[in-house]
Enzyme design. Sequence first.
Site, PDB file in Angstrom:
ATOM      1  N   LYS A  83       0.859  -1.193   0.000  1.00 61.86           N
ATOM      2  CA  LYS A  83       0.000   0.000   0.000  1.00 61.86           C
ATOM      3  C   LYS A  83       0.890   1.236   0.000  1.00 61.86           C
ATOM      4  O   LYS A  83       1.713   1.416   0.906  1.00 61.86           O
ATOM      5  CB  LYS A  83      -0.842   0.014   1.264  1.00 61.86           C
ATOM      6  CG  LYS A  83      -2.315  -0.142   1.027  1.00 61.86           C
ATOM      7  CD  LYS A  83      -2.998  -0.035   2.365  1.00 61.86           C
ATOM      8  CE  LYS A  83      -4.472  -0.011   2.221  1.00 61.86           C
ATOM      9  NZ  LYS A  83      -5.110   0.137   3.537  1.00 61.86           N
TER      10      LYS A  83
HETATM   11  C1  E4P Z   1      -8.402   0.813   3.245  1.00 65.22           C
HETATM   12  O1  E4P Z   1      -7.568   0.110   2.714  1.00 65.22           O
HETATM   13  C2  E4P Z   1      -8.244   1.465   4.541  1.00 65.22           C
HETATM   14  O2  E4P Z   1      -7.536   0.601   5.403  1.00 65.22           O
HETATM   15  C3  E4P Z   1      -9.540   1.730   5.227  1.00 65.22           C
HETATM   16  O3  E4P Z   1     -10.623   1.381   4.416  1.00 65.22           O
HETATM   17  C4  E4P Z   1      -9.641   3.065   5.873  1.00 65.22           C
HETATM   18  O4  E4P Z   1     -10.907   3.184   6.454  1.00 65.22           O
HETATM   19  P1  E4P Z   1     -11.268   4.336   7.507  1.00 65.22           P
HETATM   20  O5  E4P Z   1     -11.551   5.585   6.742  1.00 65.22           O
HETATM   21  O6  E4P Z   1     -12.486   3.811   8.190  1.00 65.22           O
HETATM   22  O7  E4P Z   1     -10.077   4.479   8.414  1.00 65.22           O
END
Ligand code: E4P
Length: 215
Positions: A83
């Site tokens: 990521k």
């Molecule tokens: C995606 O890969 C992220 O880990 C996640 O969806 C972030 O979500 P949030 O906005 O609830 O922290």
Amino acid sequence: MKFFLDTAHVEEIREAAETGLIDGVTTNPSLVAKTGREYRGVLKEICSIVNGSISAEVMATEADQMVNEAQSLAGIHSNITIKIPMTGEGVKAAAKLVHLNIPVNMTLVFSPLQALICGKLGVDYVSPFVGRLDDISHVGMDLVQDIIQIYGNYEYDTEVIVASVRNPLHVLEAAQMGAHIATMPFTIFKQILKHPLTDIGVERFLSDAAKIPRS
Ligand code: E4P
């Protein structure tokens, strides 16, 4: 459509994986911090539970350091996807990782133009954060629609991961729009399995079944 679980809690991943519906897992530093566990150890265990793309986020902010960190994380397991945040440095790092054939999930994507860049880079996944857009009074799912249109225009292979999912409607709309993947917290995954009328129906059948004379 693929279902990813958006958590680093291995107990949740184990339970959800028993349904046979989990195609991958996304984590981020905030999610791993909630487990209180060491980063690489958690990722290794997740890879042993789910046979699919497991996203691990880099914590470096400068391109060369991101690439080094990505190479190290990719060494944990062949299913690790890196990521990378959608910053200028992140774009440089992603370009190198694509060249090195290391799978990339561009994260923290909030605009169609950012997503266009991800498609042009040829990364494996793009993660539009729909919930965080909703939080600031923008319709997050509109971004997903725009991305699907743009990627269709240019036949980009990048898969769209609907991320920052806050409710079951996000999952439904993602499916209606043809998004490749929704990554959801365990709570949402449990919600989409359930319907109150199904539960009432089962209760009624069980109570009627008890009235059937035994032979
Ligand atoms: C995606 O890969 C992220 O880990 C996640 O969806 C972030 O979500 P949030 O906005 O609830 O922290």
